[in-house]
Design an enzyme around this catalytic site. Structure first.
Site, short mmCIF file in Angstrom:
data_model
loop_
_atom_site.label_atom_id
_atom_site.label_comp_id
_atom_site.label_asym_id
_atom_site.label_seq_id
_atom_site.Cartn_x
_atom_site.Cartn_y
_atom_site.Cartn_z
N ARG A 1 5.15 -63.83 34.91
CA ARG A 1 5.37 -64.54 36.45
C ARG A 1 4.45 -64.70 37.62
NH1 ARG A 1 9.11 -62.12 33.32
NH2 ARG A 1 11.07 -63.04 33.93
N TYR B 1 29.95 -84.30 35.62
CA TYR B 1 30.46 -83.12 34.89
C TYR B 1 31.55 -84.37 35.48
CZ TYR B 1 27.71 -79.87 33.23
OH TYR B 1 26.78 -79.66 32.72
N HIS C 1 20.23 -76.14 17.22
CA HIS C 1 20.46 -76.67 18.46
C HIS C 1 19.46 -78.50 18.54
CE1 HIS C 1 20.91 -76.75 21.85
NE2 HIS C 1 19.91 -76.83 22.48
N GLU C 2 18.69 -77.50 17.96
CA GLU C 2 17.88 -79.17 18.51
C GLU C 2 17.90 -80.41 16.98
OE1 GLU C 2 16.05 -77.37 21.29
OE2 GLU C 2 16.40 -79.77 21.35
N HIS D 1 20.79 -82.28 18.49
CA HIS D 1 21.04 -83.04 19.73
C HIS D 1 20.86 -84.40 18.96
CE1 HIS D 1 21.20 -81.11 23.09
NE2 HIS D 1 19.83 -80.53 22.98
N GLU E 1 24.59 -79.85 24.91
CA GLU E 1 24.17 -78.01 23.74
C GLU E 1 24.83 -78.12 22.98
OE1 GLU E 1 20.65 -79.51 26.67
OE2 GLU E 1 21.01 -78.03 24.58
N TRP F 1 17.45 -65.27 44.13
CA TRP F 1 17.06 -64.92 42.96
C TRP F 1 17.82 -63.20 42.47
CZ3 TRP F 1 16.90 -67.86 38.46
CH2 TRP F 1 16.57 -66.89 37.43
N ARG G 1 20.19 -62.12 39.73
CA ARG G 1 19.96 -61.80 38.82
C ARG G 1 21.12 -59.99 38.64
NH1 ARG G 1 16.75 -62.31 34.07
NH2 ARG G 1 15.22 -61.76 34.89
N HIS H 1 13.24 -74.41 32.80
CA HIS H 1 14.47 -75.65 33.44
C HIS H 1 13.87 -75.77 35.07
CE1 HIS H 1 15.82 -73.90 29.48
NE2 HIS H 1 16.23 -75.25 29.42
C1 LIG Z 1 19.03 -71.72 26.60
C2 LIG Z 1 18.13 -72.90 26.71
N1 LIG Z 1 18.18 -72.98 25.44
C3 LIG Z 1 17.26 -74.54 25.80
O1 LIG Z 1 16.48 -74.99 26.95
O2 LIG Z 1 17.01 -75.50 24.91
C4 LIG Z 1 16.93 -72.19 27.14
O3 LIG Z 1 16.54 -71.86 26.26
O4 LIG Z 1 17.13 -70.98 27.85
ZN LIG Z 2 19.50 -77.95 24.38
#
Ligand SMILES: C[C@H](NC(=O)O)C(=O)O
Ligand SMILES: [Zn+2]
Length: 593
Positions: free
Chosen positions: A155, A193, A351-352, A355, A379, A455, A459, A483
């Site tokens: 952090r 959405y 996961h990827e 996509h 996702e 934040w 949390r 993100h």
């Molecule tokens: C859930 C999310 N998935 C991603 O970024 O692909 C993450 O990793 O925080």
């Molecule tokens: Zn993703």
């Protein structure tokens, strides 16, 4: 004239042709920077993004020649709506450069961050990256001080260096949103959405999952107190955030050995992969085969050539966080990730690849429809397939279950369900709260000097985790999560974790599965594959309830299938925590000095 639909359609064709040139260039420049973070590549990226924003602005101006809002042809009208929605490109060039620069600064800080002064190191100037070192420490260490060093150090090296850039980004993103007719950037993000009272709907889904999360939280807290006996847990009931096996406490799968109902029946897939000398490529081949066995598309020939599937060893800085890339020319599709040989990374690979499969399925849509039905759909695809891959039945099939283990053993099945819960249920509050925080920042309800306080309010209140060391307003812990500096909205993952169980339920039915939902493996069911493909081919050409209906036959998001999936574990957890106090105070309480 403004209502000549024939002329309008010709213009749409010309827009598409031009977009299939401009977007690939911008993607290529962004790819070059992401896979080699240098000032030179950053300048090229900024240039390409400027060029794309000028194309977007030009295109927006041309849409004004048409009375498209009154078109009766829905498809053409929807294309104009999407073309006119140009986001940050609406900003005048100098402000566009400023916001792009602020984002590049934060992305660069995040991806280059290293943490030094590791306890016990002879050489205090030795520094460690998130991937793989800090992630592995958070996953494996049971040393409170070592975990606190990694947690606090990360952090200090990321979020703490971002508040000024983030404030600048918020100001300009809101300005752009205002120019596009939205109240703020959060309003713009939620518009994707196309859902009335979207925030209310998200809150209802979250409330529907709270009781399940509280059971898992109480169980984990009980076992962690035993593991870290003598260390301070706050009286307010939260779990110190550095103990959950993950840098953000968003996935607790690394606590499996501590939390498995039957420790004598491990699911040690990572060890099996290593014993079988798994390579990154073998992980991708395994995933690709699952898709093609469903009747879905294989990867294009150049995919493996052009992708970055391992962390480069030549010392260059790269953005390691996994991502999939559509170059919008119907030919180039890539994945960029720093793969490690673990079960978690096998899931991430699916996961990827999910996509990329979506990209392939909608590649013949107009460029502006090459998006998920809503961002949560994108996702969910890979995760839906991973729900089948992770089952003991499937692991047995691909020789990742120990030979002496019986996939139908009920105790092993409960261990499997716990393992799934540590990823899927544990994630729910985290997936929900990141954009709760950002939406408030964009609304101006959270000022810069309240960033960190708000934040931690969220949390502590929603996730039931609290900081292991004192936090100050000079910290910016939201910035320690990829993100936020990378400006990737997050509610999409919360949506994904809900709808992927609706998709799984529907596809299992299509595949002819009988019995408990968590035992279903849709492997090789082309009926299920066809249903999934039909939905993906829509891209964002239709509103998402149409896409939802294409798979599940109904038009709403709901948590009932997720709850059904975990029912056997919920019963077990209720017994395990019957003497525990479920839940925690809204406030963080104090555990530091
Ligand atoms: C859930 C999310 N998935 C991603 O970024 O692909 C993450 O990793 O925080
Ligand atoms: Zn993703």
């Amino acid at each position: 004239d403004r209502n000549n639909i024939t002329a309008a359609k010709i213009w749409l064709e010309e827009y598409n042709t031009e977009a299939e040139k401009v977007r690939p260039e911008a993607q290529e420049a962004s790819w070059t920077w992401n896979t080699n973070i240098t000032d030179y590549n950053n300048r090229l990226k900024l240039e390409a993004e400027k060029k794309k924003s000028e194309f977007d602005k030009r295109s927006y101006n041309q849409t004004l020649n048409w009375d498209w809002k009154n078109f009766t042809e829905i498809n053409a009208k929807r294309q104009f709506y999407k073309i006119a929605d140009i986001g940050e490109s609406v900003l005048p060039t100098d402000k566009f450069q400023q916001i792009t620069k602020a984002k590049s600064n934060m992305q660069s800080v995040y991806s280059k961050a290293r943490v030094c002064n590791k306890p016990g190191d002879q050489d205090p100037s030795k520094c460690y990256p998130l991937n793989p070192t800090l992630e592995n420490i958070m996953a494996k260490s049971t040393d409170w001080k070592e975990l606190a060093w990694a947690w606090e150090g990360w952090r200090n090296e990321t979020g703490r260096k971002m508040p000024d850039d983030y404030e600048k980004f918020v100001e300009l993103a809101n300005e752009a949103a205002g120019m596009n007719g939205y109240t703020d950037n959060g309003d713009y993000w939620r518009s994707w959405y196309e859902t009335e009272n979207f925030e209310k709907q998200m809150e209802e889904l979250f409330i529907g999952l709270k009781d399940l999360y509280k059971l898992l939280h109480a169980y984990a807290r009980k076992k962690l107190k035993e593991r870290f006996v003598g260390h301070p847990f706050p009286d307010s009931g939260q779990i110190p955030a550095h103990l959950l096996g993950n840098m953000w406490a968003q996935s607790w799968g690394n606590l499996f050995t501590l939390l498995a109902p039957y420790p004598g029946k491990p699911l040690d897939v990572t060890e099996m992969m290593r014993e079988q000398n798994y390579t990154t490529r073998k992980m991708f081949d395994l995933s690709e085969k699952f898709f093609t066995d469903l009747g879905l598309d294989p990867m294009p020939p150049k995919f493996y050539n052009d992708s970055m599937l391992d962390k480069p060893e030549d010392g260059r800085d790269v953005v390691c966080h996994a991502s999939a890339w559509d170059f919008y020319n119907r030919k180039d599709f890539r994945i960029k990730q720093c793969t490690q040989v673990t079960m978690d990374w096998l899931i991430t690979t699916h996961h990827e690849m999910g996509h990329v499969q979506y990209f392939l399925q909608y590649k013949d849509q107009p460029v502006v429809f090459r998006r998920g039905a809503n961002p949560g759909f994108h996702e969910a695809i890979g995760d839906v397939l991973a729900l089948s891959v992770s089952t003991p039945k499937h692991l047995k099939k691909i020789n990742l279950l120990r030979p002496n283990q019986n996939p139908d053993d009920e105790e092993l099945q409960l261990n499997f369900l716990m393992n799934q819960a540590l990823k899927k249920i544990a994630f729910i509050p985290f997936g929900y709260l990141i954009d709760q925080w950002r939406w408030k920042v964009f609304k101006g309800e959270t000022k810069k000097d309240e960033y960190n306080e708000d934040w931690w309010n969220l949390r502590c209140k929603h996730q039931g985790v609290s900081p292991p060391v004192q936090r100050f307003n000079t910290d910016f812990d939201a910035g320690s999560k990829f993100h936020v500096p990378n400006n990737t909205p997050y509610i999409r993952y919360f949506v994904s974790y809900v709808i992927q169980f609706q998709f799984h339920k529907a596809l299992c039915k299509e595949a002819g599965h009988n019995g408990p939902l968590h035992k279903c493996d849709i492997d090789q069911s082309t009926e299920a594959g066809n249903k999934l493909a039909a939905m993906m081919k829509l891209g964002s050409s239709k509103e998402w309830p149409d896409a939802m209906e294409a798979i599940t036959g109904q038009r709403k998001m709901n948590v009932s299938d997720l709850i059904e999936y975990f029912a056997p574990l919920e019963d077990w957890l209720k017994k395990e925590v019957k003497n525990e106090t479920l839940g925690w105070d809204d406030q963080c309480g104090r555990i530091w000095g």
